[in-house]
Design a protein around this motif. Structure first.
Motif, short mmCIF file in Angstrom:
data_model
loop_
_atom_site.label_atom_id
_atom_site.label_comp_id
_atom_site.label_asym_id
_atom_site.label_seq_id
_atom_site.Cartn_x
_atom_site.Cartn_y
_atom_site.Cartn_z
N GLN A 192 0.85 -1.19 0.00
CA GLN A 192 0.00 0.00 0.00
C GLN A 192 0.89 1.24 0.00
OE1 GLN A 192 -2.82 -0.84 2.99
NE2 GLN A 192 -3.86 1.12 2.79
N ILE A 193 0.65 2.16 -0.91
CA ILE A 193 1.44 3.40 -0.88
C ILE A 193 0.55 4.51 -0.33
CG2 ILE A 193 2.75 5.09 -2.23
CD1 ILE A 193 3.49 2.94 -4.16
N SER A 194 0.93 4.97 0.84
CA SER A 194 0.14 6.00 1.50
C SER A 194 0.98 7.27 1.58
CB SER A 194 -0.22 5.51 2.90
OG SER A 194 -0.93 6.51 3.57
N ALA A 195 0.75 8.18 0.63
CA ALA A 195 1.54 9.41 0.55
C ALA A 195 0.62 10.53 0.07
CB ALA A 195 2.72 9.22 -0.40
N PRO A 196 -0.16 11.09 0.98
CA PRO A 196 -1.22 12.04 0.59
C PRO A 196 -0.70 13.36 0.02
CG PRO A 196 -1.05 11.85 2.99
CD PRO A 196 -0.18 10.79 2.42
N SER A 197 0.57 13.68 0.22
CA SER A 197 1.07 14.96 -0.30
C SER A 197 1.75 14.82 -1.66
CB SER A 197 2.08 15.56 0.69
OG SER A 197 1.55 15.61 1.97
N LEU A 198 1.66 13.65 -2.23
CA LEU A 198 2.42 13.37 -3.45
C LEU A 198 1.99 14.26 -4.62
CD1 LEU A 198 4.60 11.24 -3.41
CD2 LEU A 198 3.09 9.72 -4.69
N ILE A 199 2.99 14.82 -5.30
CA ILE A 199 2.73 15.66 -6.48
C ILE A 199 3.10 14.87 -7.73
CG2 ILE A 199 3.44 17.75 -7.69
CD1 ILE A 199 3.83 19.04 -4.91
N SER A 200 4.19 14.10 -7.64
CA SER A 200 4.54 13.28 -8.80
C SER A 200 4.86 11.86 -8.37
CB SER A 200 5.71 13.90 -9.56
OG SER A 200 6.91 13.66 -8.88
N LEU A 201 4.40 10.95 -9.19
CA LEU A 201 4.62 9.53 -8.90
C LEU A 201 5.11 8.84 -10.17
CD1 LEU A 201 4.22 6.88 -7.22
CD2 LEU A 201 1.89 6.81 -8.11
N GLN A 202 6.20 8.12 -10.02
CA GLN A 202 6.69 7.35 -11.16
C GLN A 202 6.94 5.93 -10.68
OE1 GLN A 202 10.06 9.21 -13.02
NE2 GLN A 202 10.41 7.44 -14.34
N LEU A 203 6.23 5.00 -11.28
CA LEU A 203 6.35 3.61 -10.86
C LEU A 203 6.60 2.81 -12.14
CD1 LEU A 203 5.92 1.71 -8.41
CD2 LEU A 203 3.51 1.65 -8.95
N ASP A 204 7.89 2.57 -12.40
CA ASP A 204 8.24 2.00 -13.71
C ASP A 204 8.90 0.65 -13.59
OD1 ASP A 204 7.25 4.01 -15.18
OD2 ASP A 204 9.17 5.01 -15.57
N ASP A 205 8.57 -0.19 -14.55
CA ASP A 205 9.34 -1.40 -14.78
C ASP A 205 9.49 -2.26 -13.53
OD1 ASP A 205 10.75 -3.10 -16.41
OD2 ASP A 205 12.69 -2.20 -15.94
N HIS A 206 8.41 -2.45 -12.81
CA HIS A 206 8.53 -3.27 -11.61
C HIS A 206 7.97 -4.66 -11.85
CE1 HIS A 206 4.35 -1.97 -11.15
NE2 HIS A 206 4.19 -3.10 -10.49
N VAL A 207 8.45 -5.60 -11.09
CA VAL A 207 7.89 -6.95 -11.12
C VAL A 207 7.32 -7.24 -9.74
CG1 VAL A 207 9.39 -7.87 -12.92
CG2 VAL A 207 10.13 -7.99 -10.56
N GLY A 208 6.53 -8.28 -9.66
CA GLY A 208 5.88 -8.60 -8.39
C GLY A 208 4.44 -8.10 -8.43
N VAL A 209 3.92 -7.79 -7.27
CA VAL A 209 2.51 -7.39 -7.18
C VAL A 209 2.40 -5.88 -7.25
CG1 VAL A 209 0.42 -7.65 -5.83
CG2 VAL A 209 2.17 -9.41 -5.70
N THR A 210 1.55 -5.39 -8.15
CA THR A 210 1.38 -3.94 -8.30
C THR A 210 0.78 -3.35 -7.03
OG1 THR A 210 1.01 -4.27 -10.64
CG2 THR A 210 0.29 -2.18 -9.74
N PRO A 211 1.38 -2.26 -6.55
CA PRO A 211 0.90 -1.72 -5.27
C PRO A 211 -0.46 -1.04 -5.37
CG PRO A 211 2.66 -0.38 -6.17
CD PRO A 211 2.53 -1.54 -7.08
N ILE A 212 -1.07 -0.85 -4.24
CA ILE A 212 -2.33 -0.11 -4.16
C ILE A 212 -2.00 1.32 -3.76
CG2 ILE A 212 -4.37 0.20 -2.72
CD1 ILE A 212 -4.69 -2.79 -2.67
N LEU A 213 -2.58 2.27 -4.48
CA LEU A 213 -2.31 3.67 -4.18
C LEU A 213 -3.47 4.24 -3.38
CD1 LEU A 213 -1.13 4.77 -7.75
CD2 LEU A 213 0.24 3.79 -5.90
#
Lengths: 253, 186
Positions: A192-213
């Motif tokens: 789980q990605i919990s980052a309420p102030s996030l302005i930019s998010l880059q989630l590239d080229d990952h393997v495994g289980v895709t996170p929940i935002l």
């Protein structure tokens, strides 16, 4: 019979300098026995020596000495550990280096390791009132390490080529998050990605289980690309619906 | 330690004899033969241990084309001295891997062993130890070289080891500025 000198397959030109016939790892092994300052100063010897000191063995002892040589009262604004070319890091303690830096009020911290095996960090969360930018490469991050609740001014987090084995990535202050080329696994449950102030998010080229935002109301820019080797990688979804959908995202989420 | 090998032995007899022998014969790049205790060679050199285990030891002298006779003589001498000294537990453990085990200071006889070597012989021995995977000998020889560098200025080190300064004045100044913290008391 004249005795030939030690011969290699391609005999080195005799230059009088015996170091020129020694491979870099042996010279670095020699440097590993010297006090830290003597090691650093060898960079003045000649071109070959300019970068050699950076990869000296006995790394823990060496780094500890360099860190301890600084005035302990002086803040360490920026610190970069780039161990490119250093493929064996058994017994090294990046944990200690990181925590030493946070104790010395580091604001920008970069730890980039390139060992054959990722180095595991202890799974407890970091405490720092000053850390603003944090970059990690080539590490094994687990459990609470990714809970940045105790780093209240952390804004930039860049994680590349790491193993993320945690249920949550937590930060209330984080503005920019980049996770590239990482393996995400938390007992087959999405992180789980919990980052309420996030302005930019880059989630590239990952393997495994895709996170929940979780909710990111300030988000302006986001890029999420699954790695080709990701089990959830789906030609259909990735190509905007041309062909047959093979993914079973709906079963997981 | 040099030995003359008899000729004309029957191949089979030779093989049986080889299996029973407790020494191995090593041949330097310049064709000289040296005999060393099989046990010591296998314990101190990962390369020789592999060759002994894999049966690639040649009774007529295992060719070590990378190592000259002077260096090989020192290697064999070191192995024999090591075999005769009472190895401490710490010393054995430090020969397993120099990457993880803490370095154990050279023992008195090891110190004397490297102290008597000429500059060239010491470097030849470093190369031989590296080639043969003799981690303890590599530690001891490298440690000796580090002692020759310790506390010396770059100029002094260049002089001792004949290292050519191939920097320009400007480059030197640039490095000094980049790493000013390391040169603050110069």
């Amino acid at each position: 019979m004249p005795e030939p000198r030690l011969t290699n397959e391609a005999p080195m030109e005799r230059c009088g300098d015996r170091f020129c016939t020694l491979p870099d790892d042996v010279v670095q092994h020699i440097l590993g026995f010297l006090p830290a300052l003597d090691v650093v100063r060898t960079c003045l010897l000649g071109w070959r020596w300019r970068q050699l000191w950076r990869f000296v063995g006995s790394l823990n002892r060496f780094i500890r000495q360099v860190l301890l040589l600084r005035d302990p009262g002086a803040p360490l604004d920026e610190c970069e550990f780039d161990l490119r070319g250093y493929s064996r890091l058994y017994g090294s303690c990046p944990d200690l280096w990181i925590r030493h830096c946070t104790m010395h009020r580091v604001q920008v911290l970069q730890v980039r390791l390139y060992a054959e095996e990722r180095v595991k960090l202890a799974g407890w969360s970091l405490i720092s009132q000053r850390l603003v930018r944090f970059e990690l490469h080539g590490l094994d991050l687990e459990e609470s390490f990714l809970d940045f609740s105790s780093c209240p001014v952390l804004e930039d987090l860049k994680i590349t080529n790491c193993l993320l084995d945690a249920d949550k990535i937590l930060s209330r202050s984080l503005k920019h998050l980049e996770i590239t080329g990482c393996e995400l696994c938390w007992q087959f449950v999405p992180t789980q990605i919990s980052a309420p102030s996030l302005i930019s998010l880059q989630l590239d080229d990952h393997v495994g289980v895709t996170p929940i935002l979780e909710s990111m109301p300030l988000l302006e820019k986001a890029s999420i690309k699954l790695g080709q080797n990701n089990e959830e990688y789906c030609n259909f979804c990735d190509n905007r619906g041309s062909g047959e959908c093979t993914c079973d995202m709906c079963h997981i989420y | 330690m040099e030995v003359d090998k008899g000729k004309g032995e029957a191949e089979e007899t030779r093989k049986v004899a080889e299996a029973d022998r407790d020494t191995v014969t090593l041949k330097s790049s310049d064709g000289k033969l040296f005999e060393v205790s099989k046990e010591a060679a296998a314990r101190l050199s990962t390369v020789l241990a592999g060759m002994i285990a894999g049966g690639s030891i040649d009774d007529n002298g295992t060719d070590l084309k990378q190592i000259g006779s002077e260096a090989l003589e020192n290697v064999v001498d070191y192995c024999n001295k090591h075999a005769n000294s009472i190895p401490s537990a710490a010393l054995i453990s430090s020969s397993i891997s120099f990457n993880t085990a803490p370095f154990k200071e050279p023992e008195e006889w090891e110190r004397k062993f490297v102290d008597r070597l000429s500059h060239d012989a010491l470097f030849d021995l470093v190369e031989a130890a590296n080639f043969l995977g003799m981690e303890r000998l590599l530690d001891v020889t490298c440690h000796k070289i580090s002692e020759m560098m310790k506390g010396k200025s770059p100029d002094q080190i260049r002089e001792v080891f004949n290292i050519k300064n191939d920097y320009t004045k400007e480059e030197l100044e640039e490095i000094r500025q980049e790493l000013a913290w390391a040169f603050y008391d110069d």
